[in-house]
Design a protein around this motif. Structure first.
Motif, PDB file in Angstrom:
ATOM      1  N   LYS A  88       0.834  -1.212   0.000  1.00  0.00           N
ATOM      2  CA  LYS A  88       0.000   0.000   0.000  1.00  0.00           C
ATOM      3  C   LYS A  88       0.867   1.259   0.000  1.00  0.00           C
ATOM      4  O   LYS A  88       0.673   2.155  -0.817  1.00  0.00           O
ATOM      5  N   ASP A 170      -0.443   7.770   5.688  1.00  0.00           N
ATOM      6  CA  ASP A 170      -0.274   6.356   6.027  1.00  0.00           C
ATOM      7  C   ASP A 170      -1.113   5.944   7.233  1.00  0.00           C
ATOM      8  O   ASP A 170      -1.059   6.582   8.281  1.00  0.00           O
ATOM      9  N   THR A 235      -3.590   5.081   2.999  1.00  0.00           N
ATOM     10  CA  THR A 235      -3.572   3.640   3.210  1.00  0.00           C
ATOM     11  C   THR A 235      -4.414   3.266   4.419  1.00  0.00           C
ATOM     12  O   THR A 235      -4.551   4.037   5.379  1.00  0.00           O
TER      13      THR A 235
END
Length: 336
Positions: A88, A170, A235
């Motif tokens: 990812k 993230d 992600t």
């Protein structure tokens, strides 16, 4: 290869971004004046993507390429969901490297992350301390507020670059429940205001501030508006659901685990062709064990490196030593 693809997943840098057509009318942004592109080699590329002289570690499948390119065309964030180790985060580095879009701006999310942290940091205490010291000095110059402001990863990505910057947000699923909603207006409008600069615009309209990637940029009136909407990769490990309004502003991509062929290319890129040739049995073992529980790709790389570097000295067999690393991420008690 589809002719409309800007990002092709080939790994080698090219000028395909210059073929990107103008955005749809509802995604046109007119920030300015243009900011110079950020040059330099991203230190994260060798760690994330391996040695491109050997192989390409991240080679997306056709459905994945279609969604990545759709996000580029539509200037929409890409919400990437998948198990740990499916690539990812690597996706953001692969796109930035291949399209030569400069270093990736990374914003790692925790439960304490706020929208302001992503946009900018203001050291109010440091400025008050220096103002107090300056007041005691005869003939001291006025304090420059820009010394105490640093744009965050999101704030830097929204500067008026001619070409999009790549921003990796993230593990957005680890955020506080309010953060996805706080991002809605930013994603829609492509702009933000720094109140500390806005209040001083009459007396100090132009201010130089630091950026998240170590550069400096001039801001006028405390207002930041993008020119090319950044390529944003968010992600998620799928640990929570997101509000419909947030999902509507993103394109959603579900990454599957790498198949044996992709794993072989990853091993070759990071550890070389000799390591790949000597580890086909460990790749098969990894795939077999992955079918019964969660395993991440970096566990395979660690196992292959360990068996090649320490198997003889340890006195253990290769498979026995590999099994020290190839343990399921989730315990049976957790439902693995």
């Amino acid at each position: 290869m589809e002719n409309w693809w800007i990002y092709q997943g080939v790994g080698a840098p090219h000028a395909g971004i210059l073929r990107l057509p103008v955005p749809p009318p509802w995604r046109v942004f007119d920030g300015g004046p243009p900011v110079a592109p950020r040059d330099g080699v991203d230190s994260g590329v060798p760690r994330r993507l391996g040695d491109h002289r050997r192989a390409v570690t991240y080679r997306p499948r056709t459905p994945e390429l279609e969604l990545i390119n759709a996000a580029l065309y539509l200037r929409r964030p890409l919400l990437v969901t998948g198990k740990p180790g499916t690539g990812k985060s690597t996706l953001a580095y692969a796109v930035a490297h291949e399209l030569a879009l400069g270093p990736v701006l990374r914003w790692p999310i925790t439960s304490r992350s706020t929208i302001q942290q992503g946009l900018y940091d203001y050291d109010a205490i440091g400025r008050l301390r220096e103002a107090s010291l300056s007041a005691q000095a005869v003939g001291s110059d006025e304090i420059d507020i820009g010394h105490y402001l640093t744009l965050g990863p999101l704030g830097t990505a929204l500067l008026p670059y001619e070409q999009p910057r790549v921003l990796l947000i993230d593990e957005i699923d680890k955020s506080d429940i309010d953060l996805p909603n706080d991002l809605l207006n930013i994603f829609e409008e492509g702009e933000y205001t720094i109140p500390e600069l806005r209040r001083m615009a009459a007396t100090q309209p132009d201010v130089e501030v630091r950026t998240a990637d170590g550069g400096q940029v001039g801001l006028r009136g405390g207002q930041v508006r993008c020119r090319a909407f950044p390529f944003i990769v968010l992600t998620s490990n799928g640990e929570r659901e997101f509000p419909p309004a947030f999902l509507r502003r993103c394109l959603q991509l579900d990454l599957h685990e790498p198949d044996p062929e992709q794993l072989a290319k990853i091993v070759e890129a990071h550890l070389g062709p000799d390591a790949h040739a000597a580890s086909e049995d460990l790749i098969e073992r990894f795939v077999s064990r992955r079918n019964s529980g969660a395993l991440a790709t970096d566990q395979l790389l660690n196992a292959i490196y360990l068996t090649s570097a320490a198997a003889v000295e340890s006195g253990m067999g290769r498979e026995q030593l590999a099994d020290v690393i190839l343990r399921h991420i989730e315990s049976d008690a957790d439902g693995a």
